[in-house]
Motif scaffolding. Structure first.
Motif, PDB file in Angstrom:
ATOM      1  N   PRO A  64       9.802  -5.878   1.962  1.00 62.35           N
ATOM      2  CA  PRO A  64      11.250  -5.777   1.772  1.00 62.35           C
ATOM      3  C   PRO A  64      11.980  -6.298   3.011  1.00 62.35           C
ATOM      4  CG  PRO A  64      10.229  -3.590   2.020  1.00 62.35           C
ATOM      5  CD  PRO A  64       9.122  -4.581   1.941  1.00 62.35           C
ATOM      6  N   PHE A  65      13.069  -7.026   2.784  1.00 59.84           N
ATOM      7  CA  PHE A  65      13.872  -7.543   3.896  1.00 59.84           C
ATOM      8  C   PHE A  65      15.108  -6.689   4.133  1.00 59.84           C
ATOM      9  CE2 PHE A  65      12.312 -12.135   2.781  1.00 59.84           C
ATOM     10  CZ  PHE A  65      11.076 -11.858   3.337  1.00 59.84           C
ATOM     11  N   THR A  66      15.382  -5.743   3.214  1.00 61.41           N
ATOM     12  CA  THR A  66      16.530  -4.841   3.384  1.00 61.41           C
ATOM     13  C   THR A  66      16.094  -3.435   2.973  1.00 61.41           C
ATOM     14  OG1 THR A  66      17.292  -5.095   1.104  1.00 61.41           O
ATOM     15  CG2 THR A  66      18.163  -6.677   2.697  1.00 61.41           C
ATOM     16  N   VAL A  67      16.851  -2.433   3.441  1.00 63.15           N
ATOM     17  CA  VAL A  67      16.564  -1.045   3.072  1.00 63.15           C
ATOM     18  C   VAL A  67      16.685  -0.869   1.556  1.00 63.15           C
ATOM     19  CG1 VAL A  67      17.414   1.333   3.277  1.00 63.15           C
ATOM     20  CG2 VAL A  67      17.171  -0.074   5.323  1.00 63.15           C
ATOM     21  N   ALA A  68      17.648  -1.574   0.953  1.00 60.95           N
ATOM     22  CA  ALA A  68      17.873  -1.449  -0.487  1.00 60.95           C
ATOM     23  C   ALA A  68      16.659  -1.889  -1.315  1.00 60.95           C
ATOM     24  CB  ALA A  68      19.107  -2.261  -0.886  1.00 60.95           C
ATOM     25  N   GLN A  69      15.860  -2.790  -0.755  1.00 62.57           N
ATOM     26  CA  GLN A  69      14.684  -3.297  -1.490  1.00 62.57           C
ATOM     27  C   GLN A  69      13.477  -2.368  -1.380  1.00 62.57           C
ATOM     28  OE1 GLN A  69      14.295  -7.091   0.471  1.00 62.57           O
ATOM     29  NE2 GLN A  69      15.584  -8.169  -1.003  1.00 62.57           N
ATOM     30  N   LEU A  70      13.639  -1.305  -0.619  1.00 66.03           N
ATOM     31  CA  LEU A  70      12.498  -0.467  -0.298  1.00 66.03           C
ATOM     32  C   LEU A  70      12.163   0.518  -1.414  1.00 66.03           C
ATOM     33  CD1 LEU A  70      10.710  -0.060   2.152  1.00 66.03           C
ATOM     34  CD2 LEU A  70      12.249   1.748   2.858  1.00 66.03           C
ATOM     35  N   GLN A  71      10.902   0.538  -1.818  1.00 67.85           N
ATOM     36  CA  GLN A  71      10.473   1.505  -2.817  1.00 67.85           C
ATOM     37  C   GLN A  71       9.069   1.995  -2.485  1.00 67.85           C
ATOM     38  OE1 GLN A  71      10.568   0.000  -6.857  1.00 67.85           O
ATOM     39  NE2 GLN A  71       9.814   1.988  -7.599  1.00 67.85           N
ATOM     40  N   ILE A  72       8.941   3.302  -2.304  1.00 68.81           N
ATOM     41  CA  ILE A  72       7.629   3.892  -2.019  1.00 68.81           C
ATOM     42  C   ILE A  72       6.803   3.861  -3.311  1.00 68.81           C
ATOM     43  CG2 ILE A  72       6.422   6.023  -1.299  1.00 68.81           C
ATOM     44  CD1 ILE A  72       8.037   4.852   1.009  1.00 68.81           C
ATOM     45  N   ILE A  73       5.542   3.488  -3.213  1.00 69.13           N
ATOM     46  CA  ILE A  73       4.663   3.414  -4.388  1.00 69.13           C
ATOM     47  C   ILE A  73       4.309   4.829  -4.862  1.00 69.13           C
ATOM     48  CG2 ILE A  73       2.360   2.656  -5.171  1.00 69.13           C
ATOM     49  CD1 ILE A  73       2.641   0.311  -3.138  1.00 69.13           C
ATOM     50  N   ASN A 113      -4.947   2.168  -6.266  1.00 64.97           N
ATOM     51  CA  ASN A 113      -3.795   2.624  -5.485  1.00 64.97           C
ATOM     52  C   ASN A 113      -4.261   3.619  -4.425  1.00 64.97           C
ATOM     53  OD1 ASN A 113      -4.075   5.202  -6.798  1.00 64.97           O
ATOM     54  ND2 ASN A 113      -3.077   4.251  -8.557  1.00 64.97           N
ATOM     55  N   LEU A 114      -3.312   4.054  -3.594  1.00 62.97           N
ATOM     56  CA  LEU A 114      -3.672   4.907  -2.458  1.00 62.97           C
ATOM     57  C   LEU A 114      -4.164   6.279  -2.915  1.00 62.97           C
ATOM     58  CD1 LEU A 114      -3.788   4.748   0.631  1.00 62.97           C
ATOM     59  CD2 LEU A 114      -1.557   5.857   0.689  1.00 62.97           C
ATOM     60  N   LEU A 115      -3.615   6.773  -4.018  1.00 65.94           N
ATOM     61  CA  LEU A 115      -4.046   8.087  -4.510  1.00 65.94           C
ATOM     62  C   LEU A 115      -5.518   8.051  -4.934  1.00 65.94           C
ATOM     63  CD1 LEU A 115      -2.984  10.914  -4.875  1.00 65.94           C
ATOM     64  CD2 LEU A 115      -2.172  10.290  -7.145  1.00 65.94           C
ATOM     65  N   GLN A 116      -5.911   6.948  -5.563  1.00 70.11           N
ATOM     66  CA  GLN A 116      -7.327   6.788  -5.916  1.00 70.11           C
ATOM     67  C   GLN A 116      -8.173   6.661  -4.638  1.00 70.11           C
ATOM     68  OE1 GLN A 116      -9.189   3.258  -7.989  1.00 70.11           O
ATOM     69  NE2 GLN A 116      -8.248   4.279  -9.757  1.00 70.11           N
ATOM     70  N   VAL A 127       0.846  -1.196   0.000  1.00 73.76           N
ATOM     71  CA  VAL A 127       0.000   0.000   0.000  1.00 73.76           C
ATOM     72  C   VAL A 127       0.887   1.254   0.000  1.00 73.76           C
ATOM     73  CG1 VAL A 127      -1.740   1.322   1.285  1.00 73.76           C
ATOM     74  CG2 VAL A 127      -1.924  -1.170   1.132  1.00 73.76           C
ATOM     75  N   VAL A 128       1.850   1.298   0.927  1.00 73.00           N
ATOM     76  CA  VAL A 128       2.780   2.427   1.028  1.00 73.00           C
ATOM     77  C   VAL A 128       4.051   2.126   0.222  1.00 73.00           C
ATOM     78  CG1 VAL A 128       4.227   3.779   2.608  1.00 73.00           C
ATOM     79  CG2 VAL A 128       1.890   3.121   3.289  1.00 73.00           C
ATOM     80  N   ASN A 129       4.589   0.934   0.425  1.00 72.39           N
ATOM     81  CA  ASN A 129       5.799   0.519  -0.306  1.00 72.39           C
ATOM     82  C   ASN A 129       5.511  -0.743  -1.103  1.00 72.39           C
ATOM     83  OD1 ASN A 129       6.058  -0.241   2.785  1.00 72.39           O
ATOM     84  ND2 ASN A 129       6.976  -1.906   1.620  1.00 72.39           N
ATOM     85  N   GLU A 130       6.298  -0.894  -2.165  1.00 71.34           N
ATOM     86  CA  GLU A 130       6.095  -2.037  -3.066  1.00 71.34           C
ATOM     87  C   GLU A 130       6.425  -3.353  -2.368  1.00 71.34           C
ATOM     88  OE1 GLU A 130       4.964  -1.730  -6.109  1.00 71.34           O
ATOM     89  OE2 GLU A 130       5.576   0.232  -6.890  1.00 71.34           O
TER      90      GLU A 130
END
Ligand SMILES: [Zn+2]
Length: 197
Positions: free
Chosen positions: A28-37, A183-186, A12-15
């Motif tokens: 995500p299991f690491t910071v590197a895997q983190l992506q905000i939608i 998505n959250l914007l909708q 919802v917030v991150n992929e």
């Protein structure tokens, strides 16, 4: 009393991430895997503009399942918050369930009251932050989010697609969300249009 939009986090917030090694789609299991939608910071700003507190309510059994350490969990959590703040979107509070009934970590092996679909996290947040649940919303991408929201007495939005496998299960479980958004914007425009000032 306050009103709130309760947000599930992963999906919802991150992929969500496909973890090739384990063959699972998960947080995500690491910071590197983190992506905000895309669109999430804008959506959060809209919620604030129309008077909602933004509260993350999320099952995070990754530590219990030994997918990550507490330190990594904290780093990911902080990174999401910092990333959102840098885009002008702040989160008012976060409530996490770290338990799992089959946890590998003994201290977290528990059949608790906070793991969604139970409404424990939402009820706790409402008590601590003086939130009126019947004018609040739960937004999530899973059946358990919709169930937790309904169990707490909130209105609900599923992030997903109509005609999904999940929708069929929702019919069976009598856990239809009030709305389905892509998505959250909708979801933000739905909540804006259904806002009781
Ligand atoms: Zn719990």
């Amino acid at each position: 009393m306050e009103k709130a939009v309760f947000l599930d986090r992963d999906g919802v917030v991150n992929e969500l991430i496909y973890h090739r090694e384990q063959g699972i789609i998960d947080s995500p299991f690491t910071v590197a895997q983190l992506q905000i939608i895309d669109g999430v910071p804008e959506a959060i700003r809209i919620f604030h503009d129309i008077g909602y507190k933004i509260i993350i309510v999320s099952n995070q059994p990754g530590i219990a399942k030994k997918h990550m350490s507490m330190k990594t969990f904290e780093a990911i959590r902080q990174h999401i918050i910092d990333e959102l703040i840098s885009k002008g979107a702040n989160i008012d509070a976060e409530y996490y369930c770290l338990h799992h009934p089959q946890a590998k970590v003994p201290e977290l092996k528990e059949v608790c009251d906070c793991r969604k679909p139970k409404p424990g996290l939402i009820i706790k947040a409402a008590g601590e932050l003086d939130i009126e649940l019947k004018v609040s919303w739960m937004v999530g991408d899973g059946l358990t989010d919709i169930q937790a929201g309904k169990n707490a007495g909130c209105k609900t939005i599923l992030i997903g697609k109509e005609k999904c496998e999940l929708c069929r299960r929702m019919e069976q479980e009598n856990a239809r969300p009030d709305f389905i958004c892509e998505n959250l914007l909708q979801a933000a425009s739905v909540i804006k249009n259904n806002n009781i000032p």
